[in-house]
Motif scaffolding. Sequence first.
Motif, short mmCIF file in Angstrom:
data_model
loop_
_atom_site.label_atom_id
_atom_site.label_comp_id
_atom_site.label_asym_id
_atom_site.label_seq_id
_atom_site.Cartn_x
_atom_site.Cartn_y
_atom_site.Cartn_z
N ALA A 119 0.96 -1.21 0.02
CA ALA A 119 -0.18 0.19 0.07
C ALA A 119 0.87 1.21 -0.13
CB ALA A 119 -0.94 0.03 1.12
N ASP A 120 1.62 1.50 -0.84
CA ASP A 120 2.59 2.44 -1.00
C ASP A 120 2.89 2.68 -2.46
OD1 ASP A 120 4.41 4.53 0.61
OD2 ASP A 120 5.49 4.08 -1.32
N VAL A 138 -9.93 -6.23 -0.74
CA VAL A 138 -9.03 -6.50 -1.99
C VAL A 138 -8.64 -5.47 -2.99
CG1 VAL A 138 -8.05 -7.98 -3.85
CG2 VAL A 138 -9.04 -9.23 -1.84
N TYR A 139 -7.53 -4.84 -3.01
CA TYR A 139 -7.16 -3.86 -4.16
C TYR A 139 -6.60 -4.43 -5.46
CZ TYR A 139 -8.53 -0.54 -0.38
OH TYR A 139 -8.77 -0.09 0.53
N ALA A 147 -7.08 0.64 -6.69
CA ALA A 147 -8.64 0.89 -6.21
C ALA A 147 -8.99 -0.33 -5.72
CB ALA A 147 -9.28 1.37 -7.52
N GLU A 148 -9.92 -0.39 -5.01
CA GLU A 148 -10.81 -1.25 -4.32
C GLU A 148 -11.47 -2.22 -5.39
OE1 GLU A 148 -14.54 -2.16 -1.13
OE2 GLU A 148 -12.95 -0.48 -0.75
N ILE A 149 -11.34 -3.63 -5.31
CA ILE A 149 -12.17 -4.11 -6.27
C ILE A 149 -13.58 -4.37 -5.56
CG2 ILE A 149 -12.66 -6.68 -7.13
CD1 ILE A 149 -9.45 -6.79 -6.97
N ASP A 204 -9.72 2.06 2.30
CA ASP A 204 -8.99 3.09 2.05
C ASP A 204 -9.51 4.13 3.35
OD1 ASP A 204 -7.60 5.25 1.50
OD2 ASP A 204 -7.16 4.87 -0.62
N PRO A 205 -8.85 4.69 4.29
CA PRO A 205 -9.29 5.70 5.11
C PRO A 205 -9.58 7.06 4.53
CG PRO A 205 -7.09 5.01 5.60
CD PRO A 205 -7.69 4.15 4.68
N ARG A 206 -8.67 7.13 3.41
CA ARG A 206 -8.85 8.56 2.61
C ARG A 206 -10.47 8.79 2.19
NH1 ARG A 206 -4.03 7.88 -1.48
NH2 ARG A 206 -5.05 5.96 -1.60
#
Length: 372
Positions: A252-253, A355-356, A365-367, A274-276
């Motif tokens: 995750a970077d 899962v991303y 992006a999240e699936i 995703d907390p964003r």
Amino acid sequence: MKSLKLIGLAFGASIALSSAAFAQDVTVAVAGPMTGGESAFGRQMKNGAEMAVADINAAGGVNGKKLALSVNDDACDPKQARSIAEKIAGAKIPFVAGHYCSSSSIPASEAYADGNVLQITPASTNPLFTERKLWNVARVCGRDDQQGLIAAQYIAKNFKGKNIAILNDKTTYGKGLADETKKALNKAGITEKMYESYNKGDKDFNAIVSRLKRDNIDLVYVGGYHQESGLILRQMRDQGLKTVLMAGDALADKEYASITGPAGEGTLFTFGPDPRNKPTAKKIVEAFKAKNIDPEGYTLYTYAAMQVWSQAAKKAGTTDAKKVMAAMKAGKWDTVIGPVEYDAKGDIKQIDYVVYKWDAKGGYAEIVGGGT
């Protein structure tokens, strides 16, 4: 001359008062890999901690005192992490947000326990961290036995009847996550065709890639960090393999995309929602972006760790670590990542991995439907 002396005395008095006020600040710490292979995540933690401390101070501090932040580099090295923990404990710092690597958090936690330091890790997911009955440990992230289950569910659903390989880097985090994923896959009736390990820091994976090619592997699950995962992916593509690579939250970077380039498209990994994108994070995300910082990965998790501690310290009316921990486990805390509530071990009750998928432009992006 007399007036100059008076001015000098007044100036000296103001310095003394400022020093006295500064001495009354409460120092808190953040500890993680500020240098080394995982420094991208150390920067995330530092950014999150700095913003949280600034915001807490702007809102009046904790129990009438302002916070000062001590930033500590463990380079994801267990011995260095233990040394840092002893230094933080020796300085009577009551709280640390850290560490990143489980192999650092676990040995450090013992020194913190002995030194009366409360530790909240934003990122260490190995179950052992909270399974040793230490009074001082907690996290704001999930665990590998939860993350591995989600990965296994996704693989079982989308790669049924395909050839699966599992790799790990022998670290506490990497091997722990790979083993939990393997356990969940095996329980679902799927037996991996290949299980292999490598050393963290390796650069040449051609021998492993050749085995993946020989065994016609459709998906390779990597329990390890983003640098090696990126190199494995590139070397698979260099040998003409279209094998899908899947890993855990260590991908995750954006540095992963800088290693793989467009070849990273289609890489899968597990991470929390995703907390964003959460309403609770909107203002904080805007504040980060105003500073040209993308609060990705564990930035907001570190911010949340600081929030939990500060709110619990206010509730307890003290920064004494044991009293704050008692308050933490008895309460429910509003954070940038959403409400946080703890069980007796120090694990959060609200767990939700998804899962991303990485795209060709270096984003993920999240699936929809993910592994949940």
